[in-house]
Design a protein around this motif. Structure first.
Motif, PDB file in Angstrom:
ATOM      1  N   UNK A   1       0.826  -1.210   0.000  1.00  0.00           N
ATOM      2  CA  UNK A   1       0.000   0.000   0.000  1.00  0.00           C
ATOM      3  C   UNK A   1       0.857   1.256   0.000  1.00  0.00           C
ATOM      4  N   UNK A   2       0.534   2.177  -0.917  1.00  0.00           N
ATOM      5  CA  UNK A   2       1.264   3.437  -0.967  1.00  0.00           C
ATOM      6  C   UNK A   2       0.414   4.586  -0.433  1.00  0.00           C
ATOM      7  N   UNK A   3      -0.911   4.437  -0.470  1.00  0.00           N
ATOM      8  CA  UNK A   3      -1.769   5.519   0.034  1.00  0.00           C
ATOM      9  C   UNK A   3      -3.066   4.951   0.584  1.00  0.00           C
ATOM     10  N   UNK A   4      -3.565   5.620   1.625  1.00  0.00           N
ATOM     11  CA  UNK A   4      -4.825   5.200   2.239  1.00  0.00           C
ATOM     12  C   UNK A   4      -5.744   6.399   2.404  1.00  0.00           C
ATOM     13  N   UNK A   5      -7.025   6.116   2.421  1.00  0.00           N
ATOM     14  CA  UNK A   5      -8.026   7.185   2.489  1.00  0.00           C
ATOM     15  C   UNK A   5      -9.026   6.874   3.592  1.00  0.00           C
ATOM     16  N   UNK A   6      -9.307   7.883   4.385  1.00  0.00           N
ATOM     17  CA  UNK A   6     -10.271   7.735   5.476  1.00  0.00           C
ATOM     18  C   UNK A   6     -11.313   8.829   5.331  1.00  0.00           C
ATOM     19  N   UNK A   7     -12.577   8.447   5.187  1.00  0.00           N
ATOM     20  CA  UNK A   7     -13.629   9.462   5.074  1.00  0.00           C
ATOM     21  C   UNK A   7     -14.531   9.360   6.298  1.00  0.00           C
ATOM     22  N   UNK A   8     -14.625  10.477   7.018  1.00  0.00           N
ATOM     23  CA  UNK A   8     -15.487  10.536   8.205  1.00  0.00           C
ATOM     24  C   UNK A   8     -16.543  11.601   7.944  1.00  0.00           C
TER      25      UNK A   8
ATOM     26  N   UNK B   1     -12.231  14.251   4.412  1.00  0.00           N
ATOM     27  CA  UNK B   1     -11.595  13.327   3.473  1.00  0.00           C
ATOM     28  C   UNK B   1     -10.106  13.299   3.811  1.00  0.00           C
ATOM     29  N   UNK B   2      -9.687  12.256   4.496  1.00  0.00           N
ATOM     30  CA  UNK B   2      -8.295  12.150   4.940  1.00  0.00           C
ATOM     31  C   UNK B   2      -7.482  11.322   3.947  1.00  0.00           C
ATOM     32  N   UNK B   3      -6.323  11.854   3.589  1.00  0.00           N
ATOM     33  CA  UNK B   3      -5.461  11.170   2.613  1.00  0.00           C
ATOM     34  C   UNK B   3      -4.060  11.038   3.194  1.00  0.00           C
ATOM     35  N   UNK B   4      -3.567   9.828   3.235  1.00  0.00           N
ATOM     36  CA  UNK B   4      -2.191   9.588   3.679  1.00  0.00           C
ATOM     37  C   UNK B   4      -1.413   8.938   2.541  1.00  0.00           C
TER      38      UNK B   4
END
Ligand code: BTN
Length: 260
Positions: free
Chosen positions: A131-138, A146-149
């Motif tokens: 995994x190179x990027x993850x997304x968390x939506x709350x 919209x959280x982007x790592x």
């Protein structure tokens, strides 16, 4: 932090000028923090009126991921950003749009053809599944965080230290990017992708899918279901061939079990 990065004092001005040139995202307040626990919480704190924000940090010490997981970037080697947006109505394809936008932004930085998406919206190396990027939506009502790592400068020793074997960074592909440039690219791609209709997003997402044909384990109704993924209709159902036959798992109530 990495010496190839633009100093953080210059990030806010540059992000503001990137936003000015965009068509559909803005207007958004820009907040850049040298360090914070989680940009999800900071975005909410700086945007109590829920007018719209981009909150970015140089170092995130208490980042969180989906399904109660941790997102670690204590050493400031990646991109950690949250957009507070009024996404109304919130349609089921929107989380997919974010995953595609991030994959596209990284492809534009030199990873064209290397990346895919793992349902629902992890961005992964097609070859290894790392995994190179993850997304968390709350979400609260009409307002979405919209959280982007994104992993940028990490090296194998960083993953060993953090105990995250299944991750990969841009640098591990031989791409040495300035984090500020990555942020700019992501905002540009988000601006386009969030404005697109569901059918286009879903078609593009299915082209990037990495699960079909692989053996996976899903959680559904408190139980584990393992088998070969036959089809992923990312907003409606996942079809899996188990040893007891083919099953359809509803996307809304299913999660994928994996290592990171
Ligand atoms: C996941 O893959 O589980 C989602 C990871 C999301 C991480 C980002 S980093 C910016 C924002 N702040 C957080 O605390 N999490 C998200």
């Amino acid at each position: 932090m990495n010496t190839t990065d633009t100093p953080i004092e210059q990030w806010a001005d540059r992000v503001e000028s990137v936003l000015e040139a965009l068509e559909s995202l803005g207007p958004l307040r820009v907040v850049v923090l040298a360090e914070t626990a989680s940009t999800q919480d900071a975005a909410l704190e700086f945007d109590r009126e829920k007018q719209g924000i981009v909150c970015i940090t140089g170092r995130q010490t208490g980042g969180r991921g989906r399904l109660g997981r941790v997102w670690a970037d204590d050493y400031g080697l990646g991109v950690s950003m949250t957009l507070g947006l009024r996404l109304e109505p919130f349609e089921p394809h929107l989380p997919l749009s974010v995953g595609i936008a991030v994959a596209e932004a990284l492809s534009g930085l030199g990873l064209d053809g290397n990346l895919g998406v793992r349902w629902p919206n992890d961005v992964v190396d097609r070859e290894t599944g790392r995994k190179i990027a993850g997304i968390l939506i709350e979400r609260t009502a009409a307002y979405s965080l919209v959280g982007i790592g994104i992993n940028i400068h990490q090296q194998p020793a960083d993953w060993e230290r953090a105990g995250i074997p299944n991750a990969i960074s841009l640098a591990q592909f031989g791409v040495y990017a300035d984090r500020l440039d990555v942020i700019g690219q992501v905002l540009g791609c988000l601006d386009e992708r969030l404005a697109e209709p569901a059918d286009r997003v879903i078609d593009d997402w299915m082209r990037l899918d990495t699960l079909v044909g692989t053996e996976q384990t899903f959680m559904h109704n408190g139980g584990r279901i393992s088998g070969v993924v036959v089809t992923v209709h990312p907003t409606s159902e996942l079809i899996v061939r188990t040893k007891n036959g083919v099953v359809s798992l509803p996307a809304a109530t299913t999660s994928l079990l994996h290592g990171s």
